[in-house]
Structures are given as C-alpha cells and as structure tokens.
Motif scaffolding. Structure first.
Motif, short mmCIF file in Angstrom:
data_model
loop_
_atom_site.label_atom_id
_atom_site.label_comp_id
_atom_site.label_asym_id
_atom_site.label_seq_id
_atom_site.Cartn_x
_atom_site.Cartn_y
_atom_site.Cartn_z
N GLY A 158 29.86 31.26 89.06
CA GLY A 158 31.01 32.12 88.84
C GLY A 158 32.20 31.26 88.42
N TYR A 159 33.31 31.91 88.02
CA TYR A 159 34.61 31.26 87.90
C TYR A 159 34.78 30.36 86.68
CZ TYR A 159 38.45 28.17 89.73
OH TYR A 159 39.57 27.42 89.93
N ILE A 160 33.77 29.55 86.33
CA ILE A 160 34.00 28.54 85.29
C ILE A 160 33.63 29.06 83.89
CG2 ILE A 160 33.76 26.64 86.90
CD1 ILE A 160 30.99 26.10 85.79
N GLY B 199 33.05 22.83 92.25
CA GLY B 199 32.63 23.64 93.41
C GLY B 199 31.45 24.55 93.08
N GLU B 200 31.56 25.28 91.99
CA GLU B 200 30.49 26.20 91.59
C GLU B 200 29.28 25.44 91.08
OE1 GLU B 200 33.58 27.12 91.59
OE2 GLU B 200 33.54 29.17 92.34
N LEU B 201 29.54 24.30 90.40
CA LEU B 201 28.41 23.50 89.91
C LEU B 201 27.60 22.97 91.09
CD1 LEU B 201 30.24 21.68 86.97
CD2 LEU B 201 28.39 23.37 86.76
N LYS C 68 40.61 31.80 86.79
CA LYS C 68 41.65 31.90 87.82
C LYS C 68 41.00 32.15 89.19
CE LYS C 68 44.88 31.50 84.70
NZ LYS C 68 44.22 31.79 83.49
N ARG C 69 41.79 31.86 90.23
CA ARG C 69 41.26 31.93 91.59
C ARG C 69 40.65 33.31 91.87
NH1 ARG C 69 42.34 27.95 95.16
NH2 ARG C 69 40.48 28.87 96.08
N GLY C 70 39.54 33.30 92.56
CA GLY C 70 38.83 34.54 92.85
C GLY C 70 38.04 35.07 91.67
N GLY C 71 37.94 34.26 90.60
CA GLY C 71 37.39 34.74 89.34
C GLY C 71 35.88 34.95 89.29
N SER C 72 35.16 34.60 90.34
CA SER C 72 33.70 34.79 90.29
C SER C 72 33.30 36.25 90.18
CB SER C 72 33.04 34.19 91.53
OG SER C 72 33.23 32.80 91.55
N ASP C 73 34.08 37.14 90.78
CA ASP C 73 33.80 38.58 90.64
C ASP C 73 33.85 38.95 89.16
OD1 ASP C 73 33.96 38.65 93.36
OD2 ASP C 73 35.87 39.75 93.45
N LEU D 111 27.09 32.67 91.79
CA LEU D 111 27.60 32.12 93.06
C LEU D 111 29.01 31.56 92.90
CD1 LEU D 111 24.54 30.10 94.44
CD2 LEU D 111 25.09 32.51 94.82
N SER D 112 29.82 31.78 93.94
CA SER D 112 31.10 31.08 94.08
C SER D 112 30.84 29.68 94.61
CB SER D 112 31.98 31.77 95.13
OG SER D 112 32.47 32.97 94.68
N ALA D 113 31.88 28.90 94.69
CA ALA D 113 31.80 27.64 95.43
C ALA D 113 31.71 27.96 96.91
CB ALA D 113 33.05 26.81 95.15
N MET D 114 31.16 27.05 97.71
CA MET D 114 31.13 27.25 99.16
C MET D 114 32.57 27.43 99.66
SD MET D 114 28.31 24.42 100.36
CE MET D 114 28.05 25.08 102.02
N THR E 93 35.81 25.02 99.44
CA THR E 93 35.61 23.97 98.44
C THR E 93 36.67 23.98 97.34
OG1 THR E 93 33.24 23.79 98.82
CG2 THR E 93 34.03 23.11 96.66
N THR E 94 36.94 25.16 96.77
CA THR E 94 37.92 25.19 95.68
C THR E 94 39.29 24.75 96.19
OG1 THR E 94 36.63 26.96 94.69
CG2 THR E 94 38.78 26.56 93.73
N ASN E 95 39.64 25.18 97.40
CA ASN E 95 40.92 24.72 97.98
C ASN E 95 40.94 23.20 98.11
OD1 ASN E 95 41.95 27.26 98.16
ND2 ASN E 95 41.48 27.52 100.34
#
Ligand code: ASP
Ligand code: MG
Length: 436
Positions: free
Chosen positions: A180-182, A118-120, A194-199, A34-37, A40-42
C-alpha cells in the motif's frame, strides 16, 4: 478477483501476521495490499527528520532501534533457519540503505525512499512467511504499476495498463501480495499517497482491475454511528452509500482515508470494512444505494476556524462571493462549510497555514471576524429534499447547545453544524440520544 487491504495493526506483530494467513488462505483469487507494520512509518518519518536536520548521531540511534525491533519480529515470525537467514539478509540490506544517507545530502526524494521502506519490509516478510508455510503467492511490486500524474492524482490509465501487464505474467496464480501507500510520480521518482494512503492503494487497484469487492481490514468492526471515544453504546453501521461514506470519512471517522472512496464509487465496486480481531463480524458495507431512509451516523471534525466577512457591498451585488472564494483559492486553502445572508458570509477552513494572508486580503472587502477552536458536527444519512422531519430531529437534540453555523441542503447526505469545540462532546451525546 477481490482486493483485501490490511492496515498497520493487522500486520503489527509476528502473531498478527500468523493470524492474517487464516483470513486469506482460501481459493478465492485476490490481491492483498499491506500497510507497514504499525509504528513503522512514524519511525521512518523520525529517521528522515534526523537526516534533514543533519543530526546523524540521532539518525544512527533511531535506525539501530528500528533494526532491533525488526530482528525481534523476524525471530518470532519464522520457524526455520533458512527463512530466518533469508529475512535477516533482506533486513540487513534495508538497514544499510537507511544508514547510507549519513554520507550524502538528504533530498525530498530521499525522504520518499526512506518512507517507502515500511511497506516494502512488511510485504516481503509476509511473503517469506507464506513461502515458509508453503502457501504459494506472488509479491507484486507496487512501484511497477502505482503511478501518480503531475497533479499528484492517481494516473488510472497507466495503472490499469501496468497492473494488467504484471498480472498477466502469472496466469494461474491466485494470491498476490503488494504494498500500500507507495507509488512513482510523474517524474518517475518514488513517492507515496500521503499518510494513511494504503486504503487508497486498495481502492485504486480495485478500480483498475474491475475487482468484484474491496475489503479494508482494520482493528475496528466497521464505521460507527458516533465517536466511540465520546459516546457510549455506539454501533457499527451495516450499510452506507459511497457518498455517505465519503462524508463520514472526511468529517472524522478515522477508519477510512477520505479520498479512497472515489475510485470504488466510479466503478461501483462494493467496499467492505472488516475487523481482523473479529473476522466474523459483519462490519460496514459501502455500495451504491443508500438503504433505509434514516439518519445513519454522526461524526465530528475538530480544529476548525470560522471566518465571517460582513460587507455593505454584498447587498444586491453580484460577484462578491466569487471575490471571496478567489482569495481562498489564491491562498490554496479549501473551504468546508459556507452560510450566507444578504450582508455577510461565514465559512470554515481547517488549514490555517495561510490565514494571515487571507485575512489581510478579506479586510479590503468588509469587517472580518475569526473564531478559532470550532468543531464541525456532521450528521450523515439520506436526506432527500422530499423527506420531512430530519432537521427538526437534529435541532431538537441540539436545543441546549449554542450553534455558530448550520449547513443543510448542500448534499442529500449531510447536515452540518458548527459549534465551539468546548461543546463537542455534549453535542455528540445529545445527538446520540435524540437520533438513535
Ligand atoms: N504506512 C502508511 C502510514 O502509516 C500508510 C498506511 O498505513 O496507510 O501512513
Ligand atoms: Mg491506516
């Protein structure tokens, strides 16, 4: 085992999280990333900026808004008092953590810690919700297995080993949730992809566990054959090869993180782009072979700067191009497009941070011209060398548009042209009419 990644809008509200359950609640073994909602990251970036600027009143204000937003989310998400209290307690810990920076200095490592929240939060809330509705799942901590090396690249060996150890703890489990992301970096600090990194997380995990399929769920029904904001009647592309998808992701189709194709390509794991708002739609399948020898899509990348270096010294000389490339290398600037003639070379960059310095060095070798506000229009398909007629079709469609550069033959999947950005929309529409 499959890997399913859901982006910010797919978990963007309590309602979306409720709906998400329908997509994952079957007996297939899977890891859900999952990404952050959304938003949220912004918001966390803003909070981090306020701390960097030591603007503590602003930080406090932003954290308060962040907290209120999440209090609403959990209020809507949970039906039982027990779950609600558990979530409130969890949120309180997170909010306390964010406030704690008011008292100390704020380092880059602190910033990464803030951005990781955010992801946590999204994964923990979703996990609590599954618990509440009695769906068994395991929350896998990404920080225990997502690793980058000293070059900030995924450390695949480590990740394979660590994720296997994590999964082995739950031999009979079928549903895993993770962030994702972290990740943690080579120094063992919390970091991110980096931003968008959950993919990217999803395809890295997919490759690490030799997954049967990676699904990237967003709010669009796959990669489109042209930019839907500019051109009417675009359609989702049914199938792309890994290389075609990588070109498109890089050159503008915002739906996918550009480097995330690589891990899937290395292990030949199919990637499916699907839409949470329209789960029955076929979406886009990205896999090994390109199917159907035709032009698949057009994408555009704005904010490009073209540089032309003209030099008598280039004539019949060897080593000229390498001298030019070294200047860009020294200035850590990557080149997108190149065209050469016997006396000049034109190339494009999208990062102009070191442009001044680059120009200064280039001027020692000849006359240098710079054109800003350019757009790369990239036509993606299967253009093997023995196939005919594609270039004609492309240039016939663009016959009324001034073209600054052309690049064809660099790969079998891409024809790129550079136009002034004022002609971008016209070019996209003309290509849509001429090609599809
Ligand atoms: N939450 C991160 C971002 O907004 C990562 C992601 O969503 O892919 O960039
Ligand atoms: Mg995203």
């Amino acid at each position: 085992m499959k890997v399913l990644k859901f982006g910010g809008t797919s978990v963007g509200s309590a309602l979306r999280m409720h709906k998400l359950v329908e997509l994952i609640n079957n007996n297939e073994p899977k890891i859900v990333v999952l990404s952050a909602m959304s938003g949220t990251t912004n918001a966390l970036v803003e909070i981090a900026n306020a701390f960097h600027q030591r603007n503590f009143s602003r930080a406090t204000e932003l954290i308060k808004a962040f907290e209120n937003n999440y209090l609403n989310v959990i209020d809507e998400l949970f039906a039982t008092i027990t779950s609600l209290h558990k979530a409130e307690k969890f949120l309180e810990e997170k909010i306390d953590l964010l406030h704690s920076f008011s008292k100390k200095g704020f380092s880059n490592a602190d910033e990464c810690l803030v951005l990781a929240q955010g992801e946590l939060i999204s994964t923990t809330l979703f996990h609590y919700y599954l618990e509440e509705i009695k769906i068994e799942s395991v929350l896998l901590p990404a920080l225990e297995f997502m690793r980058t090396d000293a070059n900030e690249e995924p450390d695949m060996k480590q990740i394979e080993k660590l994720i296997e150890e994590e999964l082995k703890k739950y031999p009979s489990q079928k549903l895993f949730i993770t962030q994702g992301y972290i990740c943690k970096n080579a120094k063992g600090e919390i970091d991110n992809l980096k931003r968008g990194g959950s993919d990217y997380t999803a395809t890295i995990i997919g490759a690490a566990i030799d997954s049967s399929e990676i699904q990237i769920w967003t709010d669009i029904d796959g990669m489109h054959n042209n930019d839907p904001r500019v051109v009417k009647n675009t359609h989702p592309i049914a199938q792309l090869s890994f290389d075609e998808a990588a070109e498109l992701a890089y050159f503008g189709a915002k739906i996918l993180h550009p480097t995330c194709i690589l891990p899937a390509k290395d292990k030949k794991i199919p990637v499916r782009l699907l839409n949470t708002m329209q789960p029955e739609a076929a979406g886009t399948l990205i896999n090994k072979e390109s199917q159907g020898d035709n032009i698949k899509a057009v994408a555009a990348k704005d904010g490009i700067t073209a540089i032309k270096i003209k030099s008598g010294r280039m004539l019949l000389a060897y080593g000229f191009l390498s001298t030019v490339f070294e200047i860009f290398e020294r200035n850590k600037t990557s080149i997108d497009m190149i065209t050469t003639s016997e006396v000049a070379v034109s190339l494009t960059i999208d990062n102009t941070k070191n442009l001044e310095k680059i120009l200064e060095e280039l001027k020692e070798f000849g006359t240098v011209d710079v054109d800003e506000n350019q757009t790369i229009i990239c036509i993606v398909g299967d253009f093997e060398a023995d196939k005919q007629g594609y270039a004609v079709k492309v240039f016939d469609s663009l016959k009324n548009i001034p073209i600054r550069m052309i690049s064809y033959g660099g790969s079998e999947n891409n024809i790129s042209v550079l136009v002034n950005s004022e002609f971008k929309n016209q070019a996209l529409v003309a290509l849509n009419e001429g090609l599809f």
